[in-house]
Scaffold this motif. Structure first.
Motif, PDB file in Angstrom:
ATOM      1  N   ASP A  89       0.858  -1.188   0.000  1.00  0.00           N
ATOM      2  CA  ASP A  89       0.000   0.000   0.000  1.00  0.00           C
ATOM      3  C   ASP A  89       0.893   1.235   0.000  1.00  0.00           C
ATOM      4  O   ASP A  89       1.574   1.516   0.976  1.00  0.00           O
ATOM      5  CB  ASP A  89      -0.884  -0.023   1.250  1.00  0.00           C
ATOM      6  N   ALA A  90       0.906   1.947  -1.141  1.00  0.00           N
ATOM      7  CA  ALA A  90       1.765   3.115  -1.252  1.00  0.00           C
ATOM      8  C   ALA A  90       1.249   4.224  -0.352  1.00  0.00           C
ATOM      9  O   ALA A  90       0.056   4.476  -0.254  1.00  0.00           O
ATOM     10  CB  ALA A  90       1.804   3.584  -2.708  1.00  0.00           C
ATOM     11  N   GLY A  91       2.187   4.883   0.283  1.00  0.00           N
ATOM     12  CA  GLY A  91       1.815   6.035   1.086  1.00  0.00           C
ATOM     13  C   GLY A  91       1.763   7.267   0.209  1.00  0.00           C
ATOM     14  O   GLY A  91       1.590   7.186  -1.002  1.00  0.00           O
ATOM     15  N   VAL A  92       1.942   8.420   0.816  1.00  0.00           N
ATOM     16  CA  VAL A  92       1.928   9.680   0.089  1.00  0.00           C
ATOM     17  C   VAL A  92       3.266   9.842  -0.632  1.00  0.00           C
ATOM     18  O   VAL A  92       4.318   9.717  -0.004  1.00  0.00           O
ATOM     19  CB  VAL A  92       1.697  10.857   1.048  1.00  0.00           C
ATOM     20  N   CYS A 119       2.014  15.754  -5.865  1.00  0.00           N
ATOM     21  CA  CYS A 119       1.700  14.894  -4.730  1.00  0.00           C
ATOM     22  C   CYS A 119       0.657  13.860  -5.130  1.00  0.00           C
ATOM     23  O   CYS A 119      -0.382  14.198  -5.720  1.00  0.00           O
ATOM     24  CB  CYS A 119       1.172  15.740  -3.576  1.00  0.00           C
ATOM     25  N   SER A 120       0.932  12.614  -4.784  1.00  0.00           N
ATOM     26  CA  SER A 120      -0.067  11.557  -4.937  1.00  0.00           C
ATOM     27  C   SER A 120      -0.470  11.097  -3.547  1.00  0.00           C
ATOM     28  O   SER A 120       0.389  10.694  -2.761  1.00  0.00           O
ATOM     29  CB  SER A 120       0.506  10.383  -5.730  1.00  0.00           C
ATOM     30  N   PRO A 121      -1.746  11.146  -3.227  1.00  0.00           N
ATOM     31  CA  PRO A 121      -2.169  10.796  -1.867  1.00  0.00           C
ATOM     32  C   PRO A 121      -2.098   9.302  -1.615  1.00  0.00           C
ATOM     33  O   PRO A 121      -1.969   8.495  -2.531  1.00  0.00           O
ATOM     34  CB  PRO A 121      -3.624  11.287  -1.824  1.00  0.00           C
ATOM     35  N   LYS A 122      -2.193   8.969  -0.359  1.00  0.00           N
ATOM     36  CA  LYS A 122      -2.260   7.559   0.053  1.00  0.00           C
ATOM     37  C   LYS A 122      -3.500   6.934  -0.563  1.00  0.00           C
ATOM     38  O   LYS A 122      -4.543   7.588  -0.723  1.00  0.00           O
ATOM     39  CB  LYS A 122      -2.326   7.497   1.574  1.00  0.00           C
ATOM     40  N   SER A 123      -3.400   5.658  -0.923  1.00  0.00           N
ATOM     41  CA  SER A 123      -4.528   4.952  -1.513  1.00  0.00           C
ATOM     42  C   SER A 123      -5.752   5.045  -0.596  1.00  0.00           C
ATOM     43  O   SER A 123      -5.657   4.813   0.612  1.00  0.00           O
ATOM     44  CB  SER A 123      -4.144   3.484  -1.726  1.00  0.00           C
ATOM     45  N   GLY A 124      -6.882   5.413  -1.194  1.00  0.00           N
ATOM     46  CA  GLY A 124      -8.117   5.531  -0.421  1.00  0.00           C
ATOM     47  C   GLY A 124      -8.376   6.916   0.148  1.00  0.00           C
ATOM     48  O   GLY A 124      -9.463   7.183   0.674  1.00  0.00           O
ATOM     49  N   HIS A 125      -7.390   7.799   0.048  1.00  0.00           N
ATOM     50  CA  HIS A 125      -7.549   9.177   0.549  1.00  0.00           C
ATOM     51  C   HIS A 125      -7.984  10.086  -0.588  1.00  0.00           C
ATOM     52  O   HIS A 125      -7.549   9.937  -1.730  1.00  0.00           O
ATOM     53  CB  HIS A 125      -6.238   9.682   1.142  1.00  0.00           C
ATOM     54  N   ASP A 126      -8.850  11.068  -0.230  1.00  0.00           N
ATOM     55  CA  ASP A 126      -9.386  11.946  -1.264  1.00  0.00           C
ATOM     56  C   ASP A 126      -9.099  13.424  -1.008  1.00  0.00           C
ATOM     57  O   ASP A 126      -9.503  14.271  -1.801  1.00  0.00           O
ATOM     58  CB  ASP A 126     -10.898  11.734  -1.398  1.00  0.00           C
ATOM     59  N   THR A 127      -8.437  13.718   0.076  1.00  0.00           N
ATOM     60  CA  THR A 127      -8.175  15.104   0.460  1.00  0.00           C
ATOM     61  C   THR A 127      -6.673  15.329   0.582  1.00  0.00           C
ATOM     62  O   THR A 127      -5.960  14.490   1.147  1.00  0.00           O
ATOM     63  CB  THR A 127      -8.846  15.422   1.806  1.00  0.00           C
ATOM     64  N   VAL A 128      -6.221  16.430   0.025  1.00  0.00           N
ATOM     65  CA  VAL A 128      -4.795  16.759   0.057  1.00  0.00           C
ATOM     66  C   VAL A 128      -4.598  18.140   0.673  1.00  0.00           C
ATOM     67  O   VAL A 128      -5.280  19.096   0.305  1.00  0.00           O
ATOM     68  CB  VAL A 128      -4.188  16.735  -1.361  1.00  0.00           C
ATOM     69  N   GLU A 143     -12.417  17.321  -3.543  1.00  0.00           N
ATOM     70  CA  GLU A 143     -13.324  17.346  -4.704  1.00  0.00           C
ATOM     71  C   GLU A 143     -12.890  18.404  -5.711  1.00  0.00           C
ATOM     72  O   GLU A 143     -13.709  19.154  -6.249  1.00  0.00           O
ATOM     73  CB  GLU A 143     -14.766  17.570  -4.249  1.00  0.00           C
ATOM     74  N   GLU A 144     -11.586  18.475  -5.909  1.00  0.00           N
ATOM     75  CA  GLU A 144     -10.973  19.337  -6.928  1.00  0.00           C
ATOM     76  C   GLU A 144     -11.156  20.831  -6.665  1.00  0.00           C
ATOM     77  O   GLU A 144     -10.954  21.647  -7.563  1.00  0.00           O
ATOM     78  CB  GLU A 144     -11.497  18.983  -8.324  1.00  0.00           C
ATOM     79  N   GLU A 145     -11.513  21.164  -5.439  1.00  0.00           N
ATOM     80  CA  GLU A 145     -11.671  22.579  -5.086  1.00  0.00           C
ATOM     81  C   GLU A 145     -10.850  22.922  -3.848  1.00  0.00           C
ATOM     82  O   GLU A 145     -10.661  22.082  -2.952  1.00  0.00           O
ATOM     83  CB  GLU A 145     -13.142  22.906  -4.809  1.00  0.00           C
ATOM     84  N   GLU A 146     -10.357  24.142  -3.792  1.00  0.00           N
ATOM     85  CA  GLU A 146      -9.672  24.629  -2.607  1.00  0.00           C
ATOM     86  C   GLU A 146     -10.714  24.866  -1.523  1.00  0.00           C
ATOM     87  O   GLU A 146     -11.631  25.671  -1.695  1.00  0.00           O
ATOM     88  CB  GLU A 146      -8.915  25.924  -2.913  1.00  0.00           C
ATOM     89  N   PHE A 206      -6.627  16.876  -9.101  1.00  0.00           N
ATOM     90  CA  PHE A 206      -7.098  16.156 -10.276  1.00  0.00           C
ATOM     91  C   PHE A 206      -8.148  15.120  -9.888  1.00  0.00           C
ATOM     92  O   PHE A 206      -8.286  14.778  -8.716  1.00  0.00           O
ATOM     93  CB  PHE A 206      -5.912  15.503 -10.979  1.00  0.00           C
ATOM     94  N   PRO A 207      -8.883  14.616 -10.882  1.00  0.00           N
ATOM     95  CA  PRO A 207      -9.931  13.625 -10.572  1.00  0.00           C
ATOM     96  C   PRO A 207      -9.413  12.381  -9.860  1.00  0.00           C
ATOM     97  O   PRO A 207     -10.174  11.712  -9.154  1.00  0.00           O
ATOM     98  CB  PRO A 207     -10.501  13.282 -11.955  1.00  0.00           C
ATOM     99  N   ASN A 208      -8.129  12.053 -10.022  1.00  0.00           N
ATOM    100  CA  ASN A 208      -7.578  10.882  -9.328  1.00  0.00           C
ATOM    101  C   ASN A 208      -7.065  11.244  -7.928  1.00  0.00           C
ATOM    102  O   ASN A 208      -6.386  10.441  -7.297  1.00  0.00           O
ATOM    103  CB  ASN A 208      -6.457  10.243 -10.147  1.00  0.00           C
ATOM    104  N   TYR A 209      -7.400  12.445  -7.473  1.00  0.00           N
ATOM    105  CA  TYR A 209      -7.082  12.983  -6.139  1.00  0.00           C
ATOM    106  C   TYR A 209      -5.646  13.495  -6.010  1.00  0.00           C
ATOM    107  O   TYR A 209      -5.322  14.100  -4.990  1.00  0.00           O
ATOM    108  CB  TYR A 209      -7.359  11.974  -5.016  1.00  0.00           C
ATOM    109  N   SER A 210      -4.794  13.272  -6.995  1.00  0.00           N
ATOM    110  CA  SER A 210      -3.456  13.831  -6.900  1.00  0.00           C
ATOM    111  C   SER A 210      -3.532  15.350  -6.959  1.00  0.00           C
ATOM    112  O   SER A 210      -4.566  15.918  -7.348  1.00  0.00           O
ATOM    113  CB  SER A 210      -2.561  13.291  -8.010  1.00  0.00           C
ATOM    114  N   SER A 211      -2.449  15.991  -6.570  1.00  0.00           N
ATOM    115  CA  SER A 211      -2.496  17.438  -6.440  1.00  0.00           C
ATOM    116  C   SER A 211      -1.184  18.063  -6.867  1.00  0.00           C
ATOM    117  O   SER A 211      -0.129  17.410  -6.863  1.00  0.00           O
ATOM    118  CB  SER A 211      -2.800  17.806  -4.987  1.00  0.00           C
TER     119      SER A 211
END
Lengths: 113, 114
Positions: free
Chosen positions: A1-4, A23-32, A51-54, A69-74
């Motif tokens: 399981d990759a972390g951040v 930044c790529s978030p931890k798997s299963g996380h949606d907030t950065v 949700e792609e908004e500040e 981004f839609p894949n939650y990366s930032s």
């Protein structure tokens, strides 16, 4: 399981230039959330994306902007770099905006000369 | 506005000795409290958190902290430290209404002497 994961690990820029950190978030996380950690200081909150908004912003000028981004990366973008922007930039991910357990990446060390 | 004060910038202790890292916070509303650890050249890792319930919180690596509302403190303790505990420790606070906007203290560097 990759972390951040954050990229790059180190970066050297010149005053006035622009920089993009990723930044790529931890798997299963949606907030950065992004933090700036100056040498010898605690991390300072820059902003949070969900949700792609500040959703929240700390006391940082408009030169600091971001995107999710839609894949939650930032991405964190800093324009018109100043010497004082030299710091470790940390990305943290969580579940939802009310997630209190932040998982941090190892950061990007930005040096502005 | 909320803030966090870590009273000691550096704490040197001998291996196997007990340690206490002090943290005080200020906030006009109820808060959540955290301790994070940062090893050299790494990001932060959560040691423990207080959200509600028992004021004595146990975390990873044998650390614990006690929430004291009357003294607005959240001191971190470990009964016996190891060389591997050498790191920077950050106390942090979050207001109930501020979601993941966590405010960090300036950190305490724990150095362990053999």
């Amino acid at each position: 399981d990759a972390g951040v994961t954050q990229s790059p690990t180190h970066l050297i820029k010149t005053r006035g230039q622009q920089v993009t950190l990723r930044c790529s978030p931890k798997s299963g996380h949606d907030t950065v959330s992004w933090y700036q950690q100056a040498l010898g200081q605690g991390p300072q909150f820059i902003f949070q994306y969900y949700e792609e908004e500040e959703r929240q912003r700390g006391n940082f000028p408009d030169r600091f902007s971001g995107h999710q981004f839609p894949n939650y990366s930032s991405e964190l973008n800093v324009n018109a770099l100043l010497l004082g922007d030299s710091a470790l930039y940390l990305c943290a991910s969580s579940i939802g905006t009310g997630g209190f357990t932040l998982h941090f990446g190892n950061g990007t060390r930005l040096t502005v000369t | 506005a909320q803030s966090v004060t870590q009273l000691d910038s550096q704490v040197p202790v001998f291996e196997e000795a007990p340690v206490e890292l002090r943290c005080n916070y200020s906030s006009s509303v109820s808060v959540y409290l955290f301790w994070y650890v940062q090893y050299p050249n790494q990001g932060l890792q959560l040691l423990l958190k207080y959200l509600s319930g028992s004021t004595l919180v146990k975390g990873i690596n044998g650390f614990e902290a006690e929430f004291n509302k009357s003294q607005t403190s959240f001191h971190l303790r470990k009964p016996s430290v190891h060389i591997s505990d050498t790191a920077e420790y950050f106390c942090a606070v979050n207001q109930y209404s501020s979601a993941s906007k966590i405010i960090f203290g300036s950190g305490t560097r724990l150095s362990i002497r053999p």
